[in-house]
Scaffold this motif. Structure first.
Motif, PDB file in Angstrom:
ATOM      1  N   ALA A  76     -20.029  23.464  21.218  1.00  0.00           N
ATOM      2  CA  ALA A  76     -18.586  23.388  21.007  1.00  0.00           C
ATOM      3  C   ALA A  76     -18.257  22.363  19.927  1.00  0.00           C
ATOM      4  N   ARG A  77     -18.957  21.237  19.960  1.00  0.00           N
ATOM      5  CA  ARG A  77     -18.741  20.184  18.950  1.00  0.00           C
ATOM      6  C   ARG A  77     -19.047  20.701  17.554  1.00  0.00           C
ATOM      7  N   ASP A  78     -20.147  21.444  17.426  1.00  0.00           N
ATOM      8  CA  ASP A  78     -20.536  21.964  16.123  1.00  0.00           C
ATOM      9  C   ASP A  78     -19.518  22.960  15.566  1.00  0.00           C
ATOM     10  N   LYS A  79     -18.725  23.549  16.455  1.00  0.00           N
ATOM     11  CA  LYS A  79     -17.690  24.489  16.036  1.00  0.00           C
ATOM     12  C   LYS A  79     -16.346  23.788  15.858  1.00  0.00           C
ATOM     13  N   GLY A  80     -16.353  22.465  16.020  1.00  0.00           N
ATOM     14  CA  GLY A  80     -15.106  21.720  15.882  1.00  0.00           C
ATOM     15  C   GLY A  80     -14.207  21.846  17.093  1.00  0.00           C
ATOM     16  N   ASP A  81     -14.811  22.142  18.251  1.00  0.00           N
ATOM     17  CA  ASP A  81     -14.035  22.361  19.465  1.00  0.00           C
ATOM     18  C   ASP A  81     -14.459  21.390  20.569  1.00  0.00           C
ATOM     19  N   SER A  82     -13.885  21.541  21.762  1.00  0.00           N
ATOM     20  CA  SER A  82     -14.204  20.667  22.888  1.00  0.00           C
ATOM     21  C   SER A  82     -14.204  21.472  24.174  1.00  0.00           C
ATOM     22  N   VAL A  83     -14.659  20.850  25.264  1.00  0.00           N
ATOM     23  CA  VAL A  83     -14.714  21.527  26.567  1.00  0.00           C
ATOM     24  C   VAL A  83     -14.202  20.594  27.662  1.00  0.00           C
ATOM     25  N   GLY A  84     -13.836  21.194  28.775  1.00  0.00           N
ATOM     26  CA  GLY A  84     -13.365  20.424  29.914  1.00  0.00           C
ATOM     27  C   GLY A  84     -14.371  20.468  31.045  1.00  0.00           C
ATOM     28  N   GLY A  85     -13.944  20.012  32.225  1.00  0.00           N
ATOM     29  CA  GLY A  85     -14.856  20.025  33.362  1.00  0.00           C
ATOM     30  C   GLY A  85     -14.210  19.492  34.624  1.00  0.00           C
ATOM     31  N   VAL A  86     -15.053  19.185  35.599  1.00  0.00           N
ATOM     32  CA  VAL A  86     -14.601  18.670  36.891  1.00  0.00           C
ATOM     33  C   VAL A  86     -15.463  17.479  37.285  1.00  0.00           C
ATOM     34  N   VAL A  87     -14.813  16.404  37.706  1.00  0.00           N
ATOM     35  CA  VAL A  87     -15.527  15.218  38.202  1.00  0.00           C
ATOM     36  C   VAL A  87     -15.286  15.127  39.704  1.00  0.00           C
ATOM     37  N   GLU A  88     -16.356  14.962  40.454  1.00  0.00           N
ATOM     38  CA  GLU A  88     -16.252  14.843  41.910  1.00  0.00           C
ATOM     39  C   GLU A  88     -16.541  13.411  42.329  1.00  0.00           C
ATOM     40  N   CYS A  89     -15.846  12.953  43.376  1.00  0.00           N
ATOM     41  CA  CYS A  89     -16.064  11.605  43.903  1.00  0.00           C
ATOM     42  C   CYS A  89     -16.260  11.684  45.416  1.00  0.00           C
ATOM     43  N   ARG A  90     -17.249  10.944  45.916  1.00  0.00           N
ATOM     44  CA  ARG A  90     -17.539  10.905  47.349  1.00  0.00           C
ATOM     45  C   ARG A  90     -17.561   9.447  47.806  1.00  0.00           C
ATOM     46  N   VAL A  91     -16.885   9.194  48.926  1.00  0.00           N
ATOM     47  CA  VAL A  91     -16.789   7.835  49.459  1.00  0.00           C
ATOM     48  C   VAL A  91     -17.320   7.813  50.886  1.00  0.00           C
ATOM     49  N   GLN A  92     -18.270   6.926  51.152  1.00  0.00           N
ATOM     50  CA  GLN A  92     -18.833   6.796  52.487  1.00  0.00           C
ATOM     51  C   GLN A  92     -18.459   5.436  53.087  1.00  0.00           C
ATOM     52  N   GLY A  93     -18.303   5.415  54.404  1.00  0.00           N
ATOM     53  CA  GLY A  93     -18.088   4.152  55.106  1.00  0.00           C
ATOM     54  C   GLY A  93     -16.648   3.760  55.349  1.00  0.00           C
ATOM     55  N   VAL A  94     -15.690   4.592  54.947  1.00  0.00           N
ATOM     56  CA  VAL A  94     -14.286   4.266  55.204  1.00  0.00           C
ATOM     57  C   VAL A  94     -13.988   4.565  56.675  1.00  0.00           C
ATOM     58  N   PRO A  95     -13.523   3.595  57.437  1.00  0.00           N
ATOM     59  CA  PRO A  95     -13.247   3.832  58.859  1.00  0.00           C
ATOM     60  C   PRO A  95     -12.008   4.686  59.056  1.00  0.00           C
ATOM     61  N   ALA A  96     -11.863   5.249  60.224  1.00  0.00           N
ATOM     62  CA  ALA A  96     -10.659   6.009  60.547  1.00  0.00           C
ATOM     63  C   ALA A  96      -9.464   5.065  60.609  1.00  0.00           C
ATOM     64  N   GLY A  97      -8.309   5.548  60.155  1.00  0.00           N
ATOM     65  CA  GLY A  97      -7.081   4.767  60.282  1.00  0.00           C
ATOM     66  C   GLY A  97      -6.571   4.105  59.031  1.00  0.00           C
ATOM     67  N   LEU A  98      -7.230   4.315  57.899  1.00  0.00           N
ATOM     68  CA  LEU A  98      -6.767   3.700  56.651  1.00  0.00           C
ATOM     69  C   LEU A  98      -5.738   4.619  55.997  1.00  0.00           C
ATOM     70  N   GLY A  99      -4.616   4.032  55.586  1.00  0.00           N
ATOM     71  CA  GLY A  99      -3.574   4.837  54.960  1.00  0.00           C
ATOM     72  C   GLY A  99      -2.292   4.809  55.771  1.00  0.00           C
ATOM     73  N   GLU A 100      -1.277   5.534  55.298  1.00  0.00           N
ATOM     74  CA  GLU A 100       0.013   5.603  55.971  1.00  0.00           C
ATOM     75  C   GLU A 100       0.454   7.055  56.069  1.00  0.00           C
ATOM     76  N   PRO A 101       1.293   7.394  57.056  1.00  0.00           N
ATOM     77  CA  PRO A 101       1.614   8.795  57.312  1.00  0.00           C
ATOM     78  C   PRO A 101       2.702   9.438  56.456  1.00  0.00           C
ATOM     79  N   VAL A 102       3.438   8.640  55.667  1.00  0.00           N
ATOM     80  CA  VAL A 102       4.547   9.261  54.922  1.00  0.00           C
ATOM     81  C   VAL A 102       4.382   9.069  53.414  1.00  0.00           C
ATOM     82  N   PHE A 103       5.055   8.098  52.817  1.00  0.00           N
ATOM     83  CA  PHE A 103       5.060   7.972  51.363  1.00  0.00           C
ATOM     84  C   PHE A 103       3.746   7.437  50.787  1.00  0.00           C
ATOM     85  N   ASP A 104       3.093   6.577  51.502  1.00  0.00           N
ATOM     86  CA  ASP A 104       1.861   5.970  50.986  1.00  0.00           C
ATOM     87  C   ASP A 104       0.624   6.552  51.652  1.00  0.00           C
ATOM     88  N   LYS A 105       0.591   7.859  51.770  1.00  0.00           N
ATOM     89  CA  LYS A 105      -0.583   8.530  52.326  1.00  0.00           C
ATOM     90  C   LYS A 105      -1.809   8.182  51.484  1.00  0.00           C
TER      91      LYS A 105
END
Length: 226
Positions: free
Chosen positions: A70-99
């Motif tokens: 794509a670069r050689d043709k003067g173009d670009s490409v997109g994609g997807v980034v994934e994130c995984r988080v381990q060790g967060v206990p239950a109960g973090l966050g809020e139920p309405v605006f600050d979920k």
């Protein structure tokens, strides 16, 4: 918007990440998909071993080939980034605006070039029934994790999983149509050095913003019980 402003985010994220480590929380982001190539295996040890920061060495090699084409043709490409988080206990966050997922979404979508986010099963849930998407529970915990570790805006104690869409780099060398300040049609050609795929650049920024949001919520929770 210059990507250089993300340097401050990554610096702050590095501190937040160290604080999270003391809490037993770890997180990893990587390029899951780029230039139409999807990782078939997820091996964290491979992420920093290839220029795409992909978790699959075979997929990474094909990603590089297509990005360079794509670069050689003067173009670009997109994609997807994934994130995984381990060790967060239950109960973090809020139920309405600050979920928790809403706060993570805001942080991730504040990164330049990100155009969407999904948690757990994400948009695939549109084609599922509730009986399929619900996460059953047993005495040993949840059986599945379609919710991506957050329910009702609050962490479930499961792994937090989300993906963000990264658009193709807008700065390409191919001629593009635009208009001048008088509204007249013009052709523009972007000069200088520009990455043909931003995914590998965004990976550490995604990790940083995730760490900042999580540590912020830990501190909010601590303040409520102080």
């Amino acid at each position: 918007s210059s990507a250089r402003e993300t340097a401050a985010r990554v610096a702050a994220g590095a501190i937040a990440r160290k604080l999270l480590a003391r809490r037993g929380v770890t997180l990893t982001a990587y390029t899951l998909r780029a230039a139409g190539v999807q990782c078939r295996t997820i091996d964290p040890a491979q992420i920093e071993q290839n220029p795409m920061r992909a978790a699959d060495p075979v997929a990474a090699a094909e990603m590089v080939r297509r990005v360079e084409a794509a670069r050689d043709k003067g173009d670009s490409v997109g994609g997807v980034v994934e994130c995984r988080v381990q060790g967060v206990p239950a109960g973090l966050g809020e139920p309405v605006f600050d979920k928790l997922d809403a706060e993570l979404a805001k942080a991730i979508l504040s990164i330049g070039a990100t155009k969407g986010i999904e948690f757990g099963t994400g948009f695939a849930a549109a084609d599922m029934h509730g009986s399929q998407h619900n996460d059953p529970m047993t005495a040993d915990g949840f059986v599945s994790n379609h919710a991506g570790g957050v329910l009702g805006g609050i962490s479930t104690g499961q792994e937090i999983v989300f993906r963000t869409v990264v658009k193709p780099t807008s700065s390409i060398t191919s001629p593009q149509q635009t208009i001048d300040i008088h509204g007249r049609r013009q052709t523009i050609t972007v000069e200088g050095r520009h990455d043909p795929c931003i995914c590998p650049r965004i990976v550490p920024v995604v990790e940083a913003m995730t760490a900042i949001v999580l540590e912020d919520h830990f501190k909010r929770q601590a303040a409520l019980h102080a």
